[in-house]
Design a protein around this motif. Sequence first.
Motif, PDB file in Angstrom:
ATOM      1  N   MET A 138       0.823  -1.204   0.000  1.00 45.08           N
ATOM      2  CA  MET A 138       0.000   0.000   0.000  1.00 45.08           C
ATOM      3  C   MET A 138       0.863   1.263   0.000  1.00 45.08           C
ATOM      4  O   MET A 138       0.477   2.298  -0.547  1.00 45.08           O
ATOM      5  CB  MET A 138      -0.939  -0.001   1.207  1.00 45.08           C
ATOM      6  CG  MET A 138      -1.977  -1.117   1.176  1.00 45.08           C
ATOM      7  SD  MET A 138      -3.006  -1.134  -0.324  1.00 45.08           S
ATOM      8  CE  MET A 138      -2.302  -2.529  -1.218  1.00 45.08           C
ATOM      9  N   GLU A 139       2.056   1.157   0.597  1.00 42.21           N
ATOM     10  CA  GLU A 139       2.953   2.313   0.593  1.00 42.21           C
ATOM     11  C   GLU A 139       3.373   2.675  -0.830  1.00 42.21           C
ATOM     12  O   GLU A 139       3.557   3.850  -1.159  1.00 42.21           O
ATOM     13  CB  GLU A 139       4.197   2.025   1.448  1.00 42.21           C
ATOM     14  CG  GLU A 139       3.918   1.873   2.936  1.00 42.21           C
ATOM     15  CD  GLU A 139       3.362   0.501   3.298  1.00 42.21           C
ATOM     16  OE1 GLU A 139       3.277  -0.364   2.387  1.00 42.21           O
ATOM     17  OE2 GLU A 139       2.997   0.297   4.464  1.00 42.21           O
ATOM     18  N   ASP A 140       3.521   1.648  -1.690  1.00 43.53           N
ATOM     19  CA  ASP A 140       3.880   1.907  -3.086  1.00 43.53           C
ATOM     20  C   ASP A 140       2.793   2.720  -3.777  1.00 43.53           C
ATOM     21  O   ASP A 140       3.083   3.671  -4.522  1.00 43.53           O
ATOM     22  CB  ASP A 140       4.083   0.588  -3.843  1.00 43.53           C
ATOM     23  CG  ASP A 140       5.238  -0.221  -3.289  1.00 43.53           C
ATOM     24  OD1 ASP A 140       6.133   0.386  -2.668  1.00 43.53           O
ATOM     25  OD2 ASP A 140       5.250  -1.452  -3.477  1.00 43.53           O
ATOM     26  N   LEU A 141       1.538   2.343  -3.545  1.00 45.63           N
ATOM     27  CA  LEU A 141       0.435   3.064  -4.174  1.00 45.63           C
ATOM     28  C   LEU A 141       0.365   4.493  -3.648  1.00 45.63           C
ATOM     29  O   LEU A 141       0.153   5.440  -4.419  1.00 45.63           O
ATOM     30  CB  LEU A 141      -0.885   2.329  -3.922  1.00 45.63           C
ATOM     31  CG  LEU A 141      -2.136   2.957  -4.542  1.00 45.63           C
ATOM     32  CD1 LEU A 141      -1.986   3.104  -6.054  1.00 45.63           C
ATOM     33  CD2 LEU A 141      -3.373   2.119  -4.215  1.00 45.63           C
ATOM     34  N   SER A 142       0.543   4.668  -2.354  1.00 47.63           N
ATOM     35  CA  SER A 142       0.536   6.022  -1.782  1.00 47.63           C
ATOM     36  C   SER A 142       1.634   6.873  -2.400  1.00 47.63           C
ATOM     37  O   SER A 142       1.424   8.043  -2.739  1.00 47.63           O
ATOM     38  CB  SER A 142       0.722   5.945  -0.260  1.00 47.63           C
ATOM     39  OG  SER A 142      -0.335   5.243   0.345  1.00 47.63           O
ATOM     40  N   THR A 143       2.811   6.281  -2.571  1.00 42.78           N
ATOM     41  CA  THR A 143       3.934   7.004  -3.176  1.00 42.78           C
ATOM     42  C   THR A 143       3.639   7.369  -4.623  1.00 42.78           C
ATOM     43  O   THR A 143       3.933   8.481  -5.078  1.00 42.78           O
ATOM     44  CB  THR A 143       5.211   6.147  -3.104  1.00 42.78           C
ATOM     45  OG1 THR A 143       5.494   5.850  -1.733  1.00 42.78           O
ATOM     46  CG2 THR A 143       6.386   6.872  -3.724  1.00 42.78           C
ATOM     47  N   ASP A 144       3.040   6.432  -5.369  1.00 43.86           N
ATOM     48  CA  ASP A 144       2.751   6.678  -6.781  1.00 43.86           C
ATOM     49  C   ASP A 144       1.655   7.717  -6.968  1.00 43.86           C
ATOM     50  O   ASP A 144       1.579   8.368  -8.019  1.00 43.86           O
ATOM     51  CB  ASP A 144       2.345   5.370  -7.467  1.00 43.86           C
ATOM     52  CG  ASP A 144       3.504   4.394  -7.589  1.00 43.86           C
ATOM     53  OD1 ASP A 144       4.658   4.857  -7.644  1.00 43.86           O
ATOM     54  OD2 ASP A 144       3.252   3.173  -7.618  1.00 43.86           O
ATOM     55  N   LEU A 145       0.787   7.890  -5.968  1.00 44.28           N
ATOM     56  CA  LEU A 145      -0.303   8.859  -6.083  1.00 44.28           C
ATOM     57  C   LEU A 145       0.162  10.294  -5.839  1.00 44.28           C
ATOM     58  O   LEU A 145      -0.423  11.241  -6.369  1.00 44.28           O
ATOM     59  CB  LEU A 145      -1.423   8.512  -5.094  1.00 44.28           C
ATOM     60  CG  LEU A 145      -2.322   7.325  -5.461  1.00 44.28           C
ATOM     61  CD1 LEU A 145      -3.203   6.944  -4.279  1.00 44.28           C
ATOM     62  CD2 LEU A 145      -3.182   7.651  -6.669  1.00 44.28           C
ATOM     63  N   LYS A 146       1.212  10.470  -5.054  1.00 45.62           N
ATOM     64  CA  LYS A 146       1.615  11.819  -4.634  1.00 45.62           C
ATOM     65  C   LYS A 146       1.968  12.747  -5.791  1.00 45.62           C
ATOM     66  O   LYS A 146       1.524  13.902  -5.813  1.00 45.62           O
ATOM     67  CB  LYS A 146       2.772  11.718  -3.642  1.00 45.62           C
ATOM     68  CG  LYS A 146       2.324  11.219  -2.271  1.00 45.62           C
ATOM     69  CD  LYS A 146       3.489  11.123  -1.297  1.00 45.62           C
ATOM     70  CE  LYS A 146       3.003  10.619   0.060  1.00 45.62           C
ATOM     71  NZ  LYS A 146       4.120  10.475   1.030  1.00 45.62           N
ATOM     72  N   PRO A 147       2.758  12.325  -6.786  1.00 42.78           N
ATOM     73  CA  PRO A 147       3.086  13.261  -7.877  1.00 42.78           C
ATOM     74  C   PRO A 147       1.941  13.485  -8.859  1.00 42.78           C
ATOM     75  O   PRO A 147       2.102  14.218  -9.827  1.00 42.78           O
ATOM     76  CB  PRO A 147       4.270  12.579  -8.569  1.00 42.78           C
ATOM     77  CG  PRO A 147       4.104  11.139  -8.287  1.00 42.78           C
ATOM     78  CD  PRO A 147       3.481  11.048  -6.938  1.00 42.78           C
ATOM     79  N   LEU A 148       0.786  12.875  -8.622  1.00 46.81           N
ATOM     80  CA  LEU A 148      -0.333  12.957  -9.562  1.00 46.81           C
ATOM     81  C   LEU A 148      -1.460  13.834  -9.013  1.00 46.81           C
ATOM     82  O   LEU A 148      -2.635  13.600  -9.299  1.00 46.81           O
ATOM     83  CB  LEU A 148      -0.868  11.546  -9.856  1.00 46.81           C
ATOM     84  CG  LEU A 148       0.141  10.579 -10.478  1.00 46.81           C
ATOM     85  CD1 LEU A 148      -0.447   9.178 -10.550  1.00 46.81           C
ATOM     86  CD2 LEU A 148       0.551  11.054 -11.870  1.00 46.81           C
ATOM     87  N   ASN A 149      -1.111  14.833  -8.212  1.00 47.10           N
ATOM     88  CA  ASN A 149      -2.103  15.728  -7.607  1.00 47.10           C
ATOM     89  C   ASN A 149      -3.101  14.967  -6.746  1.00 47.10           C
ATOM     90  O   ASN A 149      -4.277  15.314  -6.680  1.00 47.10           O
ATOM     91  CB  ASN A 149      -2.847  16.526  -8.690  1.00 47.10           C
ATOM     92  CG  ASN A 149      -1.924  17.442  -9.466  1.00 47.10           C
ATOM     93  OD1 ASN A 149      -1.020  18.052  -8.889  1.00 47.10           O
ATOM     94  ND2 ASN A 149      -2.142  17.531 -10.768  1.00 47.10           N
ATOM     95  N   MET A 150      -2.633  13.883  -6.129  1.00 45.86           N
ATOM     96  CA  MET A 150      -3.485  13.079  -5.252  1.00 45.86           C
ATOM     97  C   MET A 150      -2.850  13.017  -3.862  1.00 45.86           C
ATOM     98  O   MET A 150      -2.861  11.994  -3.190  1.00 45.86           O
ATOM     99  CB  MET A 150      -3.644  11.664  -5.815  1.00 45.86           C
ATOM    100  CG  MET A 150      -4.182  11.590  -7.232  1.00 45.86           C
ATOM    101  SD  MET A 150      -5.956  11.788  -7.334  1.00 45.86           S
ATOM    102  CE  MET A 150      -6.522  10.223  -6.705  1.00 45.86           C
ATOM    103  N   THR A 151      -2.279  14.133  -3.425  1.00 47.92           N
ATOM    104  CA  THR A 151      -1.515  14.143  -2.169  1.00 47.92           C
ATOM    105  C   THR A 151      -2.391  13.932  -0.948  1.00 47.92           C
ATOM    106  O   THR A 151      -1.906  13.520   0.105  1.00 47.92           O
ATOM    107  CB  THR A 151      -0.766  15.478  -2.018  1.00 47.92           C
ATOM    108  OG1 THR A 151      -1.706  16.552  -2.169  1.00 47.92           O
ATOM    109  CG2 THR A 151       0.314  15.613  -3.081  1.00 47.92           C
ATOM    110  N   SER A 152      -3.694  14.229  -1.064  1.00 50.24           N
ATOM    111  CA  SER A 152      -4.574  14.054   0.094  1.00 50.24           C
ATOM    112  C   SER A 152      -5.116  12.635   0.202  1.00 50.24           C
ATOM    113  O   SER A 152      -5.949  12.342   1.053  1.00 50.24           O
ATOM    114  CB  SER A 152      -5.757  15.029   0.008  1.00 50.24           C
ATOM    115  OG  SER A 152      -6.543  14.748  -1.143  1.00 50.24           O
ATOM    116  N   SER A 153      -4.632  11.743  -0.656  1.00 48.42           N
ATOM    117  CA  SER A 153      -5.161  10.383  -0.680  1.00 48.42           C
ATOM    118  C   SER A 153      -4.605   9.556   0.469  1.00 48.42           C
ATOM    119  O   SER A 153      -3.435   9.672   0.839  1.00 48.42           O
ATOM    120  CB  SER A 153      -4.808   9.706  -2.006  1.00 48.42           C
ATOM    121  OG  SER A 153      -5.309  10.450  -3.083  1.00 48.42           O
ATOM    122  N   THR A 154      -5.457   8.718   1.017  1.00 47.15           N
ATOM    123  CA  THR A 154      -5.056   7.752   2.026  1.00 47.15           C
ATOM    124  C   THR A 154      -5.440   6.367   1.522  1.00 47.15           C
ATOM    125  O   THR A 154      -6.577   6.147   1.098  1.00 47.15           O
ATOM    126  CB  THR A 154      -5.763   8.024   3.366  1.00 47.15           C
ATOM    127  OG1 THR A 154      -5.428   9.339   3.800  1.00 47.15           O
ATOM    128  CG2 THR A 154      -5.330   7.008   4.405  1.00 47.15           C
TER     129      THR A 154
END
Length: 761
Positions: free
Chosen positions: A278-294
């Motif tokens: 799940m940490e991989d998915l969180s990391t991959d979401l951050k540069p995609l304007n999805m920084t507030s994602s959990t």
Amino acid sequence: MLPKRRLRSLVKSVLLLITLFMGIRFLWAPVKLEEPSDFDDDSDIMKTTKLDTEPEDWQEVMKLWNSSNPVKNWIGTVDCPTEEQCTFTNLFAFNNSLHVFLGDRDDDGIGSSSIPFLIGLPTDMERVYLHRGVEPTDLLLRESIVVEQPSSIVSIRQCRGVPDAIDILAAMSWSNLLPTRIMVLFAGNTIYKQVLEVKSTFDVQPIFLSKKIYPVLIRRVTLGIYSEFWNERNQPQWSSSIFDVYQPLIPALQSLPEYTPSSLGYKVCVAGTYSFEMEDLSTDLKPLNMTSSTVIKYPNPTRDSTLQMTLECNALVCKGDECIDLLYFVKPNTDIIVVSSPTHPKPYIDDNILKLLGIGILHLPMNPLAEIYLESQRLALFLSSIAEIKRGDRKFLLFMPWEQLNNQLIGLKSSCAMARVLNRTLVLPLIGQRKPRNLSEPASTEWDFTFSINDLVWSPISRYFDEATLEQTLPCSVISLENFETLMKDPETETVTLDHVVFNPVAKATSTQQIQDYYTGILNYTIPSIDTTHLRMSQLTDTELLAKFGSDNSQTLALGSAFWMYGFNRFQPYPLTRYENYMDDNVYAQTVKSIIPSARLANITGKALKYMTKEYGSLPFVSIHIRRGDYWNKCKRIQDVNLQRKCYPSDETIRQIIEGLGSSSRNLEGPPVVYVATNTAEVQTLLDPLKSKFRIIYFNDIFHHDSVITHDEEPLDPIDAALLDIELCSKSTHFIGNFYSSFSRAIFEKRQLSNLTFETF
């Protein structure tokens, strides 16, 4: 009352097989269950009772079922007072089948030689056995779960999911069996019991008493047909009465889990097991304007806690059939991403259920064999694209597939390149095949340049091509037609409205009527108007394309025919003078590489090659594409005689070319093998004189063999046949084709990807 028949003549016959409706999975019972007192946990009753195959003769039945100490009072009867209902006494249920032991009597109450009943609701029951002249063994009786009271409905299989439980409730509501006290036999999650108790009170008795599955013996049971309910339930469009049965269940279900509003921003719930952390998915979401994602993971999607947590999700990610239970508990506007793969196929979800729930499904196909495959990155990009589309930040390009298959694919290649230049997302098209010609109508003697959308049968692109590979590897941003409609459809009108629709007059074979027929007739979209201000757009450069559409701010730009609309940095004159190689263009080559057959067609191709090796000796083989029939009516329009002969080579030229192929075949186990791809039977007559020197084979020689296409497989349609021809020719040692033909071009390009040789007429 049905007429009774004497069945004494069946004493030495095989079992009477009564076919059940294959969709049936459940039987119910408002009864009391008693476990036998002399229960022997170590005995192997399955060895005693199992029928792996239907016995071939009555003696085998006797051996399996007769007992030296038969229990006479367990002989069963069957009474069918109507065509829709049968009452059984002493019915056994085990091994995915039902068994009634009828003894050897005249008056057993059977009303028909084929009792056409369906048992309540869907079941895993494969068949019903009526055993004549034999009785159940003492061991079978002793180790059964015994239902003592008369029953109206009996359940003998496990309740396997929320939809099954809902269907039970719906059928009972339809049959006016609610409210009542129902005994259900199943082994399942307690959430299913909660679902059942939405409308009634249920007693739950597990059918798995130990490690073995034990048979159920019911003293008396009436098995009734609910054919009217199931006929209504299985319609593409539900009637209001069926909706009225299901409608009250949904809010009651959604109130079962307790909903606690989340303060975690955009919450992504991942149900099931994946190859990434799940940490991989969180990391991959951050540069995609999805920084507030959990990101929160639920390893077991069938646990009660997971069902309750789904109400907190903004996006729910699940795999295959694991998704189906969860859909009933999501809150409105949740992004539901169903991940499919070879091990988790796309599940079937009834459109009526989705309408009832007020939700849409987004499908994310993944192909682990694709060159570009990083599961967490693919999922992150997909989630990001959904967010962009909902914000209105994503613009789309659509095109109308035009003419036969390979011309449609040329339109796809052009459209992908144009979407890349215009920074738009390409909507993958449908694929069309011509309807069979009415044989009562005379065949045209001229090349038919007309094209009607309604003359074709349209199918999803995933029927013929691997959708996961298209979405993962095409050199442009793409979205499936299904996902595009889910995200862009107006919930009130249930249609997509296209902003800017452009007519491209490729030739006299194109028209605005085709655009109208495709977008409004086939896709059921709304078109405000059609832009007819453009002259013919063919082989456009980047500069020309941007000048026409670069400043177009419409969210949806829909084109008519895109056949060679983009030039790929060159200009191809017509008539052609040679094979124009586009494979040196990286975008074009990557597009060709991404268009691979579906798993279904790839499997058939593999079986065909295996059969050819067995039947015709060691591969390799050579192949040739010979276009005949009405193609002359096209080629004769070419004024240059030499070019005309290349477009439509003479019979003698074709025979000479094949004779020259002998040295290329290198077949070590007999005459050289030549595979001929052609569109007419007359070619076989043309090549008959060469059979003494070559083993000449055609499509039907390979793909009509039962080791390649089995009887239980779906018949091949014309596009299947064309693609299989292309696949086989692309794998031969050497190939000769026609550079005027887009069919031959498809083979040339596949061979270039594999560095295989080819030549043209």
